[in-house]
Design an enzyme around this catalytic site. Structure first.
Site, PDB file in Angstrom:
ATOM      1  N   ASP A   1      -0.021  84.761 -45.560  1.00 29.19           N
ATOM      2  CA  ASP A   1       0.151  86.164 -45.218  1.00 29.19           C
ATOM      3  C   ASP A   1       1.519  86.329 -44.569  1.00 29.19           C
ATOM      4  O   ASP A   1       1.810  85.679 -43.563  1.00 29.19           O
ATOM      5  CB  ASP A   1      -0.945  86.549 -44.206  1.00 29.19           C
TER       6      ASP A   1
ATOM      7  N   ASP B   1       2.006  91.748 -46.234  1.00 30.33           N
ATOM      8  CA  ASP B   1       1.292  92.752 -45.457  1.00 30.33           C
ATOM      9  C   ASP B   1       2.010  94.106 -45.524  1.00 30.33           C
ATOM     10  O   ASP B   1       3.243  94.154 -45.381  1.00 30.33           O
ATOM     11  CB  ASP B   1       1.268  92.243 -43.996  1.00 30.33           C
TER      12      ASP B   1
ATOM     13  N   GLU C   1       0.286  94.135 -50.279  1.00 30.10           N
ATOM     14  CA  GLU C   1      -0.711  95.062 -49.765  1.00 30.10           C
ATOM     15  C   GLU C   1      -0.053  96.431 -49.681  1.00 30.10           C
ATOM     16  O   GLU C   1       0.924  96.618 -48.957  1.00 30.10           O
ATOM     17  CB  GLU C   1      -1.187  94.636 -48.365  1.00 30.10           C
TER      18      GLU C   1
ATOM     19  N   HIS D   1     -10.647  91.252 -44.697  1.00 32.10           N
ATOM     20  CA  HIS D   1     -10.793  91.195 -43.243  1.00 32.10           C
ATOM     21  C   HIS D   1     -10.649  92.547 -42.564  1.00 32.10           C
ATOM     22  O   HIS D   1     -10.762  92.625 -41.345  1.00 32.10           O
ATOM     23  CB  HIS D   1      -9.727  90.234 -42.695  1.00 32.10           C
ATOM     24  N   ASP D   2     -10.338  93.596 -43.321  1.00 28.72           N
ATOM     25  CA  ASP D   2     -10.188  94.934 -42.726  1.00 28.72           C
ATOM     26  C   ASP D   2     -11.336  95.858 -43.098  1.00 28.72           C
ATOM     27  O   ASP D   2     -11.318  97.032 -42.744  1.00 28.72           O
ATOM     28  CB  ASP D   2      -8.881  95.590 -43.226  1.00 28.72           C
TER      29      ASP D   2
HETATM   30  C1  GLC Z   1      -2.647  95.082 -42.701  1.00 29.01           C
HETATM   31  C2  GLC Z   1      -3.593  93.989 -42.282  1.00 29.01           C
HETATM   32  C3  GLC Z   1      -4.295  94.415 -41.026  1.00 29.01           C
HETATM   33  C4  GLC Z   1      -3.245  94.602 -39.941  1.00 29.01           C
HETATM   34  C5  GLC Z   1      -2.151  95.571 -40.403  1.00 29.01           C
HETATM   35  C6  GLC Z   1      -0.956  95.496 -39.512  1.00 29.01           C
HETATM   36  O1  GLC Z   1      -3.282  96.255 -43.030  1.00 29.01           O
HETATM   37  O2  GLC Z   1      -4.477  93.710 -43.328  1.00 29.01           O
HETATM   38  O3  GLC Z   1      -5.262  93.482 -40.625  1.00 29.01           O
HETATM   39  O4  GLC Z   1      -3.843  95.125 -38.784  1.00 29.01           O
HETATM   40  O5  GLC Z   1      -1.695  95.265 -41.697  1.00 29.01           O
HETATM   41  O6  GLC Z   1      -0.251  94.300 -39.691  1.00 29.01           O
END
Ligand code: GLC
Length: 562
Positions: free
Chosen positions: A96, A191, A243, A317-318
């Site tokens: 990540d 991310d 993402e 995980h979110d």
């Molecule tokens: C992404 C991650 C999340 C995190 C956010 C800020 O959405 O998946 O877990 O809080 O980025 O880095």
């Protein structure tokens, strides 16, 4: 980069996977111990959430040193061993990369605070804040020390946004990417990467624009190409996924088209907002099937027609567990889990499995707010109370929506703490672990169904390479699609409800073979009665008589589970 479309990715949240030291936090040695389990499942790549040194304000997404390992998880030698053991089992690692922001404890921010202009230019520091809201609630600007100025943080105030316009920032970040490539990792998950293209001067968001002024800016494509060229682009076996927050299909086609040399694929989240009431996350509502179906069809078709590539997933995980959101888990947990799996593993894109999904894990069902630790959930609870909700109502919303739902310890066996740790876990184990755990379920219908789906993708180009076409678009409870490759066709029917439903099978499939189903007695006929949460995939090959008998039997003999 040439994407191998047969691959399947497994996501590990390291903090919650397997603790070998008894400190309540998962670690690299725990992952090493479980690599044979992942090999048995059949996955090719493991995506690890951040494990770098971090104050852990946002569970590691607030990085204070990009080129080191947080001692919580082990040391660099453990990391290297993990990569080697993975390779012995034909499993690679995807890391990540949180490059939109860093922790305010990172030395870049600390030097900026101490007055170093070179590092102040790494961040967005302005005399006046804009009206932008942080994704975790409140203003996206916080006072920059005692200078009277403000710095931008789209997430927590300890996560300062990095200024990609600055060449020195890009150089540092590309160095980070190459550092980990040199350690043998073969993939990156970037991310919130579509937020890196901020304008030179940041201004208020016009009210009715609907989207803040920092998402999917055209310059993001330029930055991605620069990164691709400076880092992973030369390695054909590399896999990258971006993402994408609140993104568009048009942009995802561009981010992921192979000829553009940006990324291998994109994550988008539209399909996981279909149970938001009026677009608001902190609400509880049944999911809107029409919306889900239409999103899957429009994205599936457009990405297919235009040569883009999606990462396919139900959990991460979110997100609370998809089983709790889309399935009657009291009565049909196994059927629902396998149907959801088939609906993405047989589709066009790269499937991602979030740890525990392969045994049908569900949300923890906590009894009290004191059990939650996630910064977003804690902020949201306060916000709900402020809005006038009672404690019970606010709690029920957190229970349904918290990110902690998926972050609970992996359920290995029925012993205390689900076999995750001999100490006190950093986040309490879910209530279901005595029934739902790897020891119980490794021979069970969900795990073996995932094994079959993963194997089928490797064996059959129609699954890895075939095009996507919507089917039964008007159905009120079946999400169906067709895949096509050379002279082969595959129809995948997924009943999203606990009610049976009848389907008139198109003539072309009436002589087809059942490739896989989650009910044992499935048959091909003119009319098909789909059972609760049934998935059924029917395969036809114009030249099937010419297929070697071996091949046919490997298809016909597939296990069906119920
Ligand atoms: C992404 C991650 C999340 C995190 C956010 C800020 O959405 O998946 O877990 O809080 O980025 O880095």
């Amino acid at each position: 980069m040439i994407l191998d479309k047969r691959k399947v990715v497994y996501q590990i949240y390291p903090k919650s996977f397997k603790d070998t030291t008894g400190n309540g936090i998962g670690d690299f040695r725990g992952i090493i111990e479980k690599i044979p389990y992942l090999a048995k499942l059949g996955v090719d790549m493991v995506w690890l959430n951040p494990f770098y040194p971090s104050p852990q304000r946002d569970n590691g997404y607030d990085i204070s040193d990009y080129m080191a390992v947080d001692p919580l998880f082990g040391d660099m030698a453990d990391f290297e061993e993990m990569v080697c053991v993975g390779k012995e089992h034909k499993i690679d690692f995807m890391l990540d990369m949180v490059l939109n922001h860093c922790s305010t404890e990172h030395e870049w921010f600390q030097k900026a605070l101490a007055g170093d202009q070179y590092y102040q230019d790494f961040f967005f520091i302005q005399d006046q804040p804009t009206d932008w809201q942080s994704k975790f609630g409140g203003s996206a600007w916080a006072p920059f020390g005692d200078t009277g100025k403000y710095y931008l943080h789209l997430f927590d105030e300890t996560q300062a946004d990095l200024n990609w316009r600055n060449l020195n920032v890009r150089k540092e970040l590309f160095k980070v990417v190459n550092f980990w490539r040199d350690k043998g990792v073969k993939g990156f998950r970037f991310d919130v990467i579509n937020l890196i293209g901020k304008d030179e001067v940041l201004v208020d968001c016009p009210e009715n624009e609907g989207k803040p002024a920092y998402t999917d800016k055209p310059i993001v494509h330029d930055y991605l190409r620069m990164m691709n060229q400076a880092t992973f682009g030369s390695d054909d076996s590399f896999m990258t996924v971006g993402e994408m927050s609140s993104t568009t299909m048009e942009n995802c086609v561009l981010y992921s088209s192979p000829d553009r040399q940006e990324l291998s694929m994109t994550f988008n989240f539209h399909h996981l907002k279909v149970d938001y009431k009026d677009g608001q996350k902190w609400t509880v509502a049944p999911f809107d099937f029409e919306e889900l179906k239409s999103l899957y069809h429009s994205w599936g078709k457009e990405m297919s027609d235009k040569g883009g590539w999606s990462a396919l997933f139900w959990n991460n995980h979110d997100q609370p567990r998809a089983l709790n959101r889309f399935v009657d888990i009291q009565n049909f947990r196994k059927e629902g889990a396998t149907m959801l799996a088939a609906s993405i593993h047989l589709s066009r894109g790269t499937p991602y499995i979030y740890m525990g999904e392969e045994i049908g894990m569900i949300d923890p069902d906590y009894d009290s707010m004191a059990d939650y630790v996630d910064v977003e959930s804690l902020n949201a609870y306060q916000m709900l109370l402020k809005e006038g909700k009672g404690e019970q109502e606010a709690f029920q919303i957190i229970q349904a929506k918290s990110r902690d739902n998926s972050r609970i310890p992996m359920q290995w066996d029925a012993s205390e703490n689900a076999g995750f740790s001999t100490g006190t876990p950093w986040l309490k184990a879910g209530k279901s672990y005595k029934d739902i755990n790897v020891e119980n379920d490794i021979q069970g219908p969900i795990f073996t169904f995932y094994q079959d789906l993963i194997r089928l993708r490797k064996e059959m180009p129609i699954i890895s390479e075939g095009s996507y076409k919507p089917a039964f678009e008007d159905s009120k409870q079946v999400y169906a699609f067709e895949r096509q490759f050379e002279d082969q066709k595959l129809l995948v029917l997924n009943n999203f409800y606990a009610k049976e439903v009848e389907i008139d099978l198109p003539a072309v499939y009436q002589n087809g073979q059942i490739l896989i189903s989650n009910y044992e007695d499935a048959e091909v006929s003119e009319k098909i009665l789909l059972k609760p949460y049934q998935t059924l995939a029917i395969y036809v090959n114009k030249y099937s008589s010419k297929i070697s008998s071996n091949r046919v039997s490997s298809i016909c003999n597939l296990k069906t589970v119920f």
